[in-house]
Design a protein around this motif. Structure first.
Motif, PDB file in Angstrom:
ATOM      1  N   PHE A 105      -4.894  -4.779  -0.698  1.00  0.00           N
ATOM      2  CA  PHE A 105      -3.684  -5.210  -0.010  1.00  0.00           C
ATOM      3  C   PHE A 105      -4.161  -6.016   1.185  1.00  0.00           C
ATOM      4  CE2 PHE A 105      -1.227  -1.345  -1.726  1.00  0.00           C
ATOM      5  CZ  PHE A 105      -0.542  -2.124  -2.641  1.00  0.00           C
ATOM      6  N   SER A 135      -4.134   5.104  11.160  1.00  0.00           N
ATOM      7  CA  SER A 135      -4.126   4.739   9.746  1.00  0.00           C
ATOM      8  C   SER A 135      -3.035   5.529   9.038  1.00  0.00           C
ATOM      9  CB  SER A 135      -5.476   5.069   9.099  1.00  0.00           C
ATOM     10  OG  SER A 135      -5.713   6.459   9.224  1.00  0.00           O
ATOM     11  N   ALA A 136      -2.679   5.045   7.857  1.00  0.00           N
ATOM     12  CA  ALA A 136      -1.718   5.798   7.046  1.00  0.00           C
ATOM     13  C   ALA A 136      -2.334   7.139   6.665  1.00  0.00           C
ATOM     14  CB  ALA A 136      -1.350   5.005   5.803  1.00  0.00           C
ATOM     15  N   SER A 137      -3.660   7.156   6.477  1.00  0.00           N
ATOM     16  CA  SER A 137      -4.319   8.415   6.120  1.00  0.00           C
ATOM     17  C   SER A 137      -4.085   9.462   7.212  1.00  0.00           C
ATOM     18  CB  SER A 137      -5.824   8.207   5.945  1.00  0.00           C
ATOM     19  OG  SER A 137      -6.066   7.209   5.002  1.00  0.00           O
ATOM     20  N   HIS A 177      -1.670   7.241  -3.176  1.00  0.00           N
ATOM     21  CA  HIS A 177      -2.990   6.841  -2.686  1.00  0.00           C
ATOM     22  C   HIS A 177      -3.881   8.072  -2.527  1.00  0.00           C
ATOM     23  CE1 HIS A 177      -5.807   5.359   0.493  1.00  0.00           C
ATOM     24  NE2 HIS A 177      -5.750   4.275  -0.249  1.00  0.00           N
ATOM     25  N   SER A 202      -5.430   8.959  -0.110  1.00  0.00           N
ATOM     26  CA  SER A 202      -5.297   9.599   1.213  1.00  0.00           C
ATOM     27  C   SER A 202      -4.473  10.882   1.108  1.00  0.00           C
ATOM     28  CB  SER A 202      -4.669   8.632   2.225  1.00  0.00           C
ATOM     29  OG  SER A 202      -3.453   8.128   1.732  1.00  0.00           O
ATOM     30  N   GLY A 239       5.509   1.857  -3.410  1.00  0.00           N
ATOM     31  CA  GLY A 239       4.499   0.792  -3.443  1.00  0.00           C
ATOM     32  C   GLY A 239       3.097   1.359  -3.508  1.00  0.00           C
ATOM     33  N   GLY A 240       2.791   2.084  -4.563  1.00  0.00           N
ATOM     34  CA  GLY A 240       1.453   2.674  -4.720  1.00  0.00           C
ATOM     35  C   GLY A 240       0.380   1.593  -4.805  1.00  0.00           C
ATOM     36  N   ASP A 251       5.075   7.724   1.614  1.00  0.00           N
ATOM     37  CA  ASP A 251       3.971   6.806   1.888  1.00  0.00           C
ATOM     38  C   ASP A 251       4.369   5.417   1.391  1.00  0.00           C
ATOM     39  OD1 ASP A 251       1.699   5.353   2.229  1.00  0.00           O
ATOM     40  OD2 ASP A 251       0.479   6.455   0.782  1.00  0.00           O
ATOM     41  N   ASN A 272       2.244   0.579   7.193  1.00  0.00           N
ATOM     42  CA  ASN A 272       1.162  -0.035   7.973  1.00  0.00           C
ATOM     43  C   ASN A 272       1.501  -1.458   8.381  1.00  0.00           C
ATOM     44  OD1 ASN A 272      -0.487   2.173   7.810  1.00  0.00           O
ATOM     45  ND2 ASN A 272      -1.875   1.329   6.268  1.00  0.00           N
ATOM     46  N   HIS A 292      -0.375  -3.027   9.941  1.00  0.00           N
ATOM     47  CA  HIS A 292      -1.679  -3.702   9.845  1.00  0.00           C
ATOM     48  C   HIS A 292      -1.977  -4.181   8.423  1.00  0.00           C
ATOM     49  CE1 HIS A 292      -3.767   0.466   9.205  1.00  0.00           C
ATOM     50  NE2 HIS A 292      -3.815  -0.167   8.068  1.00  0.00           N
ATOM     51  N   LYS A 293      -1.080  -3.917   7.486  1.00  0.00           N
ATOM     52  CA  LYS A 293      -1.306  -4.479   6.158  1.00  0.00           C
ATOM     53  C   LYS A 293      -0.592  -5.826   6.064  1.00  0.00           C
ATOM     54  CE  LYS A 293      -2.553  -0.817   2.960  1.00  0.00           C
ATOM     55  NZ  LYS A 293      -3.239   0.105   3.875  1.00  0.00           N
TER      56      LYS A 293
HETATM   57  N1  PLP Z   1      -1.235   4.488   1.154  1.00  0.00           N
HETATM   58  C1  PLP Z   1      -1.266   3.379   0.412  1.00  0.00           C
HETATM   59  C2  PLP Z   1      -0.157   3.142  -0.588  1.00  0.00           C
HETATM   60  C3  PLP Z   1      -2.295   2.452   0.557  1.00  0.00           C
HETATM   61  O1  PLP Z   1      -2.329   1.356  -0.206  1.00  0.00           O
HETATM   62  C4  PLP Z   1      -3.319   2.709   1.498  1.00  0.00           C
HETATM   63  C5  PLP Z   1      -4.431   1.755   1.672  1.00  0.00           C
HETATM   64  O2  PLP Z   1      -4.516   0.736   1.058  1.00  0.00           O
HETATM   65  C6  PLP Z   1      -3.244   3.880   2.255  1.00  0.00           C
HETATM   66  C7  PLP Z   1      -2.201   4.754   2.057  1.00  0.00           C
HETATM   67  C8  PLP Z   1      -4.292   4.210   3.270  1.00  0.00           C
HETATM   68  O3  PLP Z   1      -4.114   3.385   4.363  1.00  0.00           O
HETATM   69  P1  PLP Z   1      -5.056   3.517   5.640  1.00  0.00           P
HETATM   70  O4  PLP Z   1      -6.245   2.678   5.374  1.00  0.00           O
HETATM   71  O5  PLP Z   1      -4.208   2.980   6.769  1.00  0.00           O
HETATM   72  O6  PLP Z   1      -5.389   4.949   5.825  1.00  0.00           O
END
Ligand code: PLP
Length: 470
Positions: free
Chosen positions: A80, A139-141, A180, A182, A236-237, A263, A292, A294-295
């Protein structure tokens, strides 16, 4: 470095950055270096004596830059995007120069108060109801981990942090196989364990969790003495954009008293366009949502927006107040470090403020709408080409495709070789995934400065590489 040199090298870095951005279209997108090549060019021991900045900078240009994959390249179509709009780079420079630790309100009131404001701007931009409060995570994580901890604590009646998980009923979390990784890691770190992440079968083109199967699994497991805690829904996986029906997931959660975390790390940015919001309808019923900026949106990495309906649950799960972190005499303030796992916090709100003001929501919307339209057009063009097959239809600006292998050869190996060949040529950068066990090539367009001509170049690069034979 003295003050005058700091000024001089800051100017030099700014000029370098502007030249770099201008030169991107002339560079191969993915680094073309062999493993170990960069490491071999770096001294194996640290210098005892100071080195001149001229030498350090020259080595940066000579050794480091050729080993970079250019994520801000307009023809970056892999993974992404990780968009850093120029204006957010400028904001980051200011943040870096101030280098404040923004863990508490009093350690930088402007950082806290701007964060509250810009997260509310984003909430409005996404069409989330006023009840949601936002915080920026790294981060999303991290946002998902925080949500997982809240789910766990809520299910354990707020005893997990104090007593640990030994002797408790196994905590169960539900998701599809489209989420994801994460989510898996959050389950590990929260002490819930991989075996307690229950995969619910999916159905339909969007690979959405089967709500009946979800509800049955929760009821069955509760009956069996397990402790259902929460559901992670995907919008949006990462693989092919797999998305749950958030409304039906939330209905199941309500019925069973479970927490829902959504997510939407990548797709969330598109929700600034009202016409895409049907992809997450029902989100207003969720307990937390992460996306995010940042994406796709353009806020320099790292910047993850985490919205929660009940900040108290998050604070109850994560806040810890030793004396040295107390803010005496000023009650009722937000200390955002109590909303996240790390204590230290960078001033991330500034780049969002600059970005949203400099582009306006309309500017950002038109970028996203273009990307979605161009991805759709490219999928149609590829579908018309002999020997190409669209594997998953565009979900926003992401789709996947496959090229037919010559008779008798292995199709997975053929498509992996095709991705490598395309990336070695450097005109564009793509990545692969597996769909129902078979290799497919992913395409997403989302880079901040991508143009329709860049997407046309992608078509040429893909078709030329396929036709060149192997
Ligand atoms: N969730 C999804 C759907 C993602 O595509 C990603 C990373 O590409 C993440 C979570 C993790 O994001 P981050 O790198 O901000 O932890």
């Amino acid at each position: 470095m003295d003050k005058e040199q700091f000024r001089q090298w800051s100017h030099k870095a700014a000029d370098w950055g502007a030249d770099y951005r201008e030169s991107l279209r002339d560079r191969p997108v993915r680094a073309q270096t062999a493993p170990g090549e960069i490491a071999a060019a770096i001294a194996s021991a640290p210098p005892e004596m100071a080195e001149p900045m001229e030498a350090i900078f020259a080595d940066f240009e000579k050794t480091i830059v050729p080993g970079m994959t250019h994520w801000q390249h307009p023809r970056f179509f892999a993974y992404f995007p990780a968009n850093a709009a120029p204006v957010s780079v400028v904001a980051e420079y200011l943040v870096t120069a101030m280098a404040a630790q923004c863990m508490l309100w009093q350690t930088s009131p402007a950082a806290t108060e701007l964060e509250t404001k810009v997260l509310d701007w984003l909430r409005q931009a996404l069409g989330l109801p006023a009840g949601f409060a936002g915080v920026i995570q790294d981060s999303a994580s991290s946002a998902t981990l925080a949500a997982m901890l809240v789910m766990r604590e809520r299910a354990l009646e707020w005893q997990g942090n104090a007593k640990g998980l030994a002797g408790q009923k196994p905590v169960r979390v539900y998701s599809s196989d489209q989420v994801h990784t994460s989510i898996d890691r959050a389950v590990w770190i929260a002490g819930i364990g991989q075996d307690n992440l229950v995969r619910i079968p999916t159905k339909g083109a969007l690979r959405s969790m089967d709500a009946d199967a979800l509800s049955e699994a929760i009821a069955r497991e509760r009956e069996a003495g397990l402790l259902p805690a929460g559901i992670v829904a995907s919008v949006g996986g990462t693989s092919v954009g797999g998305s749950d029906d958030v409304a039906s997931v939330c209905a199941v959660a309500r019925k069973h008293g479970l927490y829902v975390h959504v997510d939407a790390a990548w797709a969330g940015s598109a929700m600034i366009c009202p016409e895409f919001r049907s992809l997450w309808s029902g989100v207003e019923e969720a307990d937390s949502v992460v996306f995010n900026p940042h994406k796709w949106l353009g806020a320099q990495f790292d910047c993850s927006a985490h919205f929660v309906r009940d900040p108290e649950s998050l604070v109850k799960t994560l806040a810890i107040q030793p004396e040295f972190l107390k803010t005496h005499g000023k009650e009722g303030l937000i200390n955002y470090s109590e909303w996240s796992v790390p204590l230290g916090r960078r001033f991330r709100a500034l780049k969002l403020w600059f970005l949203i003001r400099a582009h306006g929501l309309e500017g950002l919307r038109s970028m996203i709408r273009n990307h979605v339209a161009w991805a759709g057009e490219l999928a149609e063009r590829l579908a018309r080409e002999p020997d190409f097959e669209i594997v998953t239809q565009p979900m926003l600006s992401l789709f996947s495709f496959r090229h037919r292998a010559p008779d008798g050869s292995d199709e997975d190996a053929h498509n992996l070789a095709l991705v490598n060949r395309i990336n070695d040529q450097g005109r564009i950068y793509l990545t692969q995934t597996r769909v129902d066990g078979r290799v497919a090539i992913r395409f997403q367009v989302g880079q901040f400065e991508a143009t329709e001509a860049d997407v046309d170049t992608a078509f040429d690069a893909i078709v030329d590489a396929a036709h060149a034979g192997f």
